[in-house]
Design an enzyme around this catalytic site. Structure first.
Site, PDB file in Angstrom:
ATOM      1  N   GLY A   9      43.581 102.827  -6.971  1.00 31.81           N
ATOM      2  CA  GLY A   9      44.245 101.814  -7.535  1.00 31.81           C
ATOM      3  C   GLY A   9      43.185 101.126  -8.693  1.00 31.81           C
ATOM      4  N   MET A  14      43.539  94.014  -9.004  1.00 34.75           N
ATOM      5  CA  MET A  14      42.778  93.951  -7.689  1.00 34.75           C
ATOM      6  C   MET A  14      41.608  95.203  -8.008  1.00 34.75           C
ATOM      7  SD  MET A  14      43.074  91.492  -5.792  1.00 34.75           S
ATOM      8  CE  MET A  14      41.700  91.950  -4.808  1.00 34.75           C
ATOM      9  N   ARG A  37      46.634 106.728 -10.438  1.00 29.93           N
ATOM     10  CA  ARG A  37      47.720 107.783 -10.370  1.00 29.93           C
ATOM     11  C   ARG A  37      47.492 108.910 -11.263  1.00 29.93           C
ATOM     12  NH1 ARG A  37      51.073 105.735 -13.912  1.00 29.93           N
ATOM     13  NH2 ARG A  37      49.865 103.798 -14.380  1.00 29.93           N
ATOM     14  N   THR A 102      50.491  95.130   0.076  1.00 30.74           N
ATOM     15  CA  THR A 102      51.550  94.539   0.928  1.00 30.74           C
ATOM     16  C   THR A 102      53.047  95.026   0.890  1.00 30.74           C
ATOM     17  OG1 THR A 102      52.030  92.955  -0.731  1.00 30.74           O
ATOM     18  CG2 THR A 102      50.095  92.339   0.871  1.00 30.74           C
ATOM     19  N   HIS A 157      53.299  82.725  -6.677  1.00 25.93           N
ATOM     20  CA  HIS A 157      52.554  83.735  -7.211  1.00 25.93           C
ATOM     21  C   HIS A 157      53.048  83.854  -8.513  1.00 25.93           C
ATOM     22  CE1 HIS A 157      51.627  84.628  -3.058  1.00 25.93           C
ATOM     23  NE2 HIS A 157      50.445  85.252  -3.567  1.00 25.93           N
ATOM     24  N   LYS A 161      54.393  89.939  -9.542  1.00 23.22           N
ATOM     25  CA  LYS A 161      54.565  90.057  -7.965  1.00 23.22           C
ATOM     26  C   LYS A 161      55.650  90.960  -7.757  1.00 23.22           C
ATOM     27  CE  LYS A 161      53.238  88.789  -3.263  1.00 23.22           C
ATOM     28  NZ  LYS A 161      52.512  89.929  -3.078  1.00 23.22           N
TER      29      LYS A 161
END
Ligand code: NAD
Length: 272
Positions: A9, A14, A37, A102, A157, A161
């Site tokens: 990623g 992040m 990807r 998550t 957030h 998200k």
């Protein structure tokens, strides 16, 4: 000894910050793999430049297989489907994993626990040191205030998200529920609308806000008659998560196979 790190990623919000955080780490860490990807238009691009830094000589590649033999620890902040494929490959090769993604289903969570029998895995819904200190404070507050308070969890957030409530809010709920001997699955209330009736003491309420560029706010309220305690954490930069994840990667390199979390990295889970 140098620990070789892969980031999957690598072009994400992040991923880019993690690339920068590796350069700031006190441990002997070296970035040796940057994965995205297979259909990404950024394959071949230098990951250091992508992160807004100078060239680091590590190009973005389109599959973990290409670099799996060159890494000791994979840091994964992607999406659940991608993480699960990486868990299988890392277990096969004995490569340690730091998992920040998550939104896993209970089945996916079970598969991660099983794979952690083959390699060390550090999984946390929030890698910031401050949030993990909050987990300790929440445990203490729940034990002392106990059944005399109503407990509500609020989180906010950024608008991008994709899961709710946040993994951190759910972890906070679990800490509180465990301290009180409650089953979060049974007592959680996710949002309220219409004729809800009076609140039942046992419940733990969750409220979610999605707006703008909020990096991550969490507040747990313990409300009694006449007073309330609020424990709040506000993240103002993703660097707080990235530094924690990189610290976890350095720590994980010396561990046996097993499932760990950030509280292990910070030494909170020691018996003494
Ligand atoms: P993002 O969408 O900006 O980045 C995700 C990246 O993963 C993208 O670049 C995407 O192209 C890449 N990706 C998707 N599938 C892939 C695959 N098969 N192989 C390689 N790369 C793939 O998202 P983000 O804001 O960086 O967040 C990523 C995850 O991390 C989310 O689940 C988020 O909730 C979580 N997160 C956790 C923490 C924590 O401390 N644990 C902190 C922040 C975010």
């Amino acid at each position: 000894m140098t620990t070789r790190i892969g980031i999957t990623g690598a072009a994400g919000r992040m991923g880019r910050i993690l690339t920068g955080a590796i350069g700031l780490a006190v441990d002997q860490l070296q970035l040796t793999g940057a994965i995205e990807r297979p259909e990404s238009s950024l394959l071949g691009v230098d990951s250091g430049e992508l992160a807004g830094q100078g060239k680091n000589g590590v190009p973005v590649v389109g599959s973990l297989e290409q670099v799996i033999d060159e890494i000791d620890v994979l840091i994964d902040f992607t999406v659940p489907g991608a993480t699960m494929a990486n868990v299988a490959l890392c277990a096969e090769h004995g490569v340690a994993m730091v998992i920040g993604t998550t939104g896993f289903t209970p089945q996916q969570q079970g598969a991660i626990e099983q794979a952690a029998g083959k390699m060390p895995v550090c999984k946390a819904t929030n890698f910031s040191t401050g949030v993990n200190v909050c987990f300790q404070l929440l445990d203490m507050a729940a034990r002392v205030l106990g059944d005399d308070v109503d407990i509500e969890i609020y989180e906010a957030h950024h608008r991008h998200k994709i899961d709710a409530p946040s993994g951190t809010a759910l972890s906070m709920g679990e800490v509180v529920a465990n301290a009180l001997g409650r089953d979060l699955q049974k007592v959680a209330v996710y949002g309220r609308e219409g004729q809800t009736g009076a609140r039942e003491r046992e419940t733990i309420g969750f409220a979610t806000v999605r707006a703008g560029d909020i990096v991550g706010d969490h507040t747990v309220t313990f409300a009694a008659e006449g007073e309330r305690v609020e424990i709040t954490h506000k993240a103002s930069s993703r660097m707080s998560f990235a530094r924690g994840a990189v610290r976890a990667a350095g720590w994980l390199a010396g561990q046996d196979a097993g499932l760990y979390d950030m509280r292990d990295v910070l030494g909170f889970n020691k018996a003494d």
